[in-house]
Motif scaffolding. Structure first.
Motif, PDB file in Angstrom:
ATOM      1  N   ILE A   1       2.071 -14.457   0.166  1.00 48.59           N
ATOM      2  CA  ILE A   1       2.379 -14.149  -1.239  1.00 48.59           C
ATOM      3  C   ILE A   1       1.434 -13.059  -1.758  1.00 48.59           C
ATOM      4  O   ILE A   1       1.854 -12.152  -2.475  1.00 48.59           O
ATOM      5  N   VAL A   2       0.166 -13.130  -1.373  1.00 54.77           N
ATOM      6  CA  VAL A   2      -0.770 -12.065  -1.782  1.00 54.77           C
ATOM      7  C   VAL A   2      -0.253 -10.716  -1.277  1.00 54.77           C
ATOM      8  O   VAL A   2      -0.221  -9.729  -2.016  1.00 54.77           O
ATOM      9  N   GLY A   3       0.218 -10.675  -0.026  1.00 55.61           N
ATOM     10  CA  GLY A   3       0.758  -9.429   0.527  1.00 55.61           C
ATOM     11  C   GLY A   3       1.988  -8.950  -0.228  1.00 55.61           C
ATOM     12  O   GLY A   3       2.146  -7.750  -0.476  1.00 55.61           O
ATOM     13  N   ARG A   4       2.830  -9.886  -0.630  1.00 57.95           N
ATOM     14  CA  ARG A   4       4.044  -9.483  -1.371  1.00 57.95           C
ATOM     15  C   ARG A   4       3.695  -8.975  -2.773  1.00 57.95           C
ATOM     16  O   ARG A   4       4.339  -8.083  -3.294  1.00 57.95           O
ATOM     17  N   ILE A   5       2.659  -9.570  -3.372  1.00 61.23           N
ATOM     18  CA  ILE A   5       2.214  -9.068  -4.694  1.00 61.23           C
ATOM     19  C   ILE A   5       1.709  -7.626  -4.542  1.00 61.23           C
ATOM     20  O   ILE A   5       2.073  -6.735  -5.325  1.00 61.23           O
ATOM     21  N   LEU A   6       0.894  -7.403  -3.502  1.00 62.53           N
ATOM     22  CA  LEU A   6       0.372  -6.038  -3.285  1.00 62.53           C
ATOM     23  C   LEU A   6       1.507  -5.052  -3.061  1.00 62.53           C
ATOM     24  O   LEU A   6       1.499  -3.937  -3.588  1.00 62.53           O
ATOM     25  N   ALA A   7       2.507  -5.474  -2.282  1.00 62.11           N
ATOM     26  CA  ALA A   7       3.625  -4.564  -1.984  1.00 62.11           C
ATOM     27  C   ALA A   7       4.383  -4.220  -3.268  1.00 62.11           C
ATOM     28  O   ALA A   7       4.740  -3.060  -3.499  1.00 62.11           O
ATOM     29  N   LEU A   8       4.601  -5.221  -4.118  1.00 65.84           N
ATOM     30  CA  LEU A   8       5.347  -4.974  -5.360  1.00 65.84           C
ATOM     31  C   LEU A   8       4.519  -4.125  -6.339  1.00 65.84           C
ATOM     32  O   LEU A   8       5.060  -3.318  -7.087  1.00 65.84           O
ATOM     33  N   ALA A   9       3.189  -4.317  -6.303  1.00 71.51           N
ATOM     34  CA  ALA A   9       2.323  -3.575  -7.230  1.00 71.51           C
ATOM     35  C   ALA A   9       2.189  -2.106  -6.812  1.00 71.51           C
ATOM     36  O   ALA A   9       1.922  -1.248  -7.661  1.00 71.51           O
ATOM     37  N   ALA A  10       2.372  -1.821  -5.518  1.00 64.86           N
ATOM     38  CA  ALA A  10       2.337  -0.434  -5.003  1.00 64.86           C
ATOM     39  C   ALA A  10       1.089   0.332  -5.476  1.00 64.86           C
ATOM     40  O   ALA A  10       1.198   1.342  -6.162  1.00 64.86           O
ATOM     41  N   LEU A  11      -0.075  -0.164  -5.092  1.00 62.60           N
ATOM     42  CA  LEU A  11      -1.335   0.447  -5.532  1.00 62.60           C
ATOM     43  C   LEU A  11      -1.796   1.498  -4.525  1.00 62.60           C
ATOM     44  O   LEU A  11      -1.351   1.502  -3.379  1.00 62.60           O
ATOM     45  N   ASP A  12      -2.701   2.361  -4.970  1.00 60.50           N
ATOM     46  CA  ASP A  12      -3.391   3.246  -4.021  1.00 60.50           C
ATOM     47  C   ASP A  12      -4.801   3.509  -4.544  1.00 60.50           C
ATOM     48  O   ASP A  12      -5.175   2.984  -5.596  1.00 60.50           O
ATOM     49  N   ASP A  13      -5.558   4.322  -3.794  1.00 62.27           N
ATOM     50  CA  ASP A  13      -6.968   4.571  -4.139  1.00 62.27           C
ATOM     51  C   ASP A  13      -7.168   5.110  -5.550  1.00 62.27           C
ATOM     52  O   ASP A  13      -8.243   4.984  -6.119  1.00 62.27           O
ATOM     53  N   ALA A  14      -6.116   5.754  -6.076  1.00 64.29           N
ATOM     54  CA  ALA A  14      -6.266   6.381  -7.383  1.00 64.29           C
ATOM     55  C   ALA A  14      -5.869   5.440  -8.520  1.00 64.29           C
ATOM     56  O   ALA A  14      -5.893   5.822  -9.685  1.00 64.29           O
ATOM     57  N   THR A  15      -5.469   4.213  -8.182  1.00 65.73           N
ATOM     58  CA  THR A  15      -4.988   3.289  -9.223  1.00 65.73           C
ATOM     59  C   THR A  15      -6.122   2.411  -9.752  1.00 65.73           C
ATOM     60  O   THR A  15      -6.635   1.562  -9.026  1.00 65.73           O
ATOM     61  N   PRO A  16      -6.508   2.571 -11.016  1.00 64.94           N
ATOM     62  CA  PRO A  16      -7.459   1.633 -11.626  1.00 64.94           C
ATOM     63  C   PRO A  16      -6.704   0.355 -12.040  1.00 64.94           C
ATOM     64  O   PRO A  16      -5.703   0.433 -12.741  1.00 64.94           O
ATOM     65  N   VAL A  17      -7.204  -0.772 -11.569  1.00 62.25           N
ATOM     66  CA  VAL A  17      -6.459  -2.028 -11.744  1.00 62.25           C
ATOM     67  C   VAL A  17      -7.175  -2.961 -12.720  1.00 62.25           C
ATOM     68  O   VAL A  17      -8.399  -3.070 -12.714  1.00 62.25           O
ATOM     69  N   LEU A  18      -6.378  -3.642 -13.523  1.00 59.89           N
ATOM     70  CA  LEU A  18      -6.877  -4.716 -14.386  1.00 59.89           C
ATOM     71  C   LEU A  18      -6.338  -6.032 -13.842  1.00 59.89           C
ATOM     72  O   LEU A  18      -5.135  -6.163 -13.619  1.00 59.89           O
TER      73      LEU A  18
END
Ligand code: SAM
Length: 282
Positions: free
Chosen positions: A37-54
């Motif tokens: 599920i953690v992997g699926r959340i990451l896939a849906l969030a589509a983050l990269d090095d330039a993404t500041p996350v909250l």
């Protein structure tokens, strides 16, 4: 390699025991124990090095550890100070993580800067009691926010993603949909949490909708939607007259100017129709 070293029952139990932590139901503490599920959340969030996350509600850092590996920098807002020592362990291997001890409902958005700028993505397994409030609040008050990928109670996901005409569509949907639209969803079984919650969960991705209307008009639309849905079973006209405080002459004029049949029910109006009515009301 797991997405998060903590996303399994034995590692979670070990952290809780090492820090003498008892889970607090009042704070919605249902920790993720499923790495898939953690992997699926990451896939849906589509983050990269330039993404500041909250992240809201990092807990012991299960999702946080995965976010640190997938994004440039993370600010995590946690209300329960008892969890901070466990989060300190995650921070040791994630130098760009900032933990802010605060209530997500009231934290100042200017305090949420990450090491690479204001957050553009909200990614969280949200405490269910405040999930709907928090998502709307950050789309309203954090202009940098482009997307939210959030675990919520499935009924809340239904309200967030509802279309006009259904029972889940209400003032909350209208207010959120003026700012963001649904862009992906999956269900999460109760067994993926420790302890398992009594409700079903879903992860929903929302993406900001850029609107040209001034904030004051969007705020007026939100108030109008509240009034229209105040008595769902009344007609739109009667509900607006009873709850908006604007007077029947103004309501009738706005209905006429926008070509809206006042005998309709509030739940049949699209967010854009609410905006048009608010515009006509001046
Ligand atoms: N992120 C962790 C995970 O996925 O395992 C924990 C998620 S748990 C569902 C919700 C977290 O939100 C808990 O750590 C809880 O203490 C925290 N929390 C509850 N209410 C909060 C609030 N108002 N502001 C910030 N954090 C809150």
């Amino acid at each position: 390699m797991p997405n998060s070293p903590l996303a399994n029952p034995s590692a979670t139990r070990a952290v809780l025991e090492r820090h003498g932590l008892a889970l607090k139901k009042s704070l919605g503490q249902h920790f993720l124990i499923d790495d898939n599920i953690v992997g699926r959340i990451l896939a849906l969030a589509a983050l990269d090095d330039a993404t500041p996350v909250l992240e809201i509600g990092p807990g012991i850092g299960t999702l946080t550890a995965a976010l640190c590996g997938a994004s440039g920098a993370v600010t995590a807002v946690e209300r329960d100070r008892d969890l901070l020592p466990a989060l300190g362990e995650v921070m040791a291997s994630c130098p760009s993580l900032r933990v802010v001890e605060a209530d997500a409902v009231t934290v100042r958005t200017s305090d949420l800067e990450t090491a690479i700028g204001p957050p553009t993505a909200l990614v969280a397994n949200l405490p269910y009691g405040v999930a709907a409030t928090v998502v709307l609040r950050f789309f309203e008050e954090l202009p940098s926010l482009r997307s939210a990928t959030v675990m919520v109670q499935s009924e809340v996901a239904d309200r967030m993603a509802a279309s006009p005409g259904g029972k889940d569509y209400g003032a909350y949907t209208v207010k959120l949909r003026m700012l963001a639209r649904p862009a992906g969803r999956f269900a999460v079984p109760r067994t993926c949490f420790m302890p398992p919650p009594r409700v079903d969960s879903a992860v929903l991705r929302l993406e900001r909708v850029d609107r040209e209307e001034p904030p004051a008009l969007l705020a007026a639309t939100a108030r109008l939607a509240e009034a229209a849905f105040a008595q769902r079973r009344k007609t739109l006209r009667n509900s607006l007259i009873a709850a908006s405080g604007l007077g029947s002459a103004r309501i009738d004029a706005a209905l006429k100017a926008t070509g809206t049949d006042g005998r309709r029910r509030a739940e049949t109006l699209t967010p854009d129709e609410f905006v048009a009515l608010a515009t006509a009301l001046g």
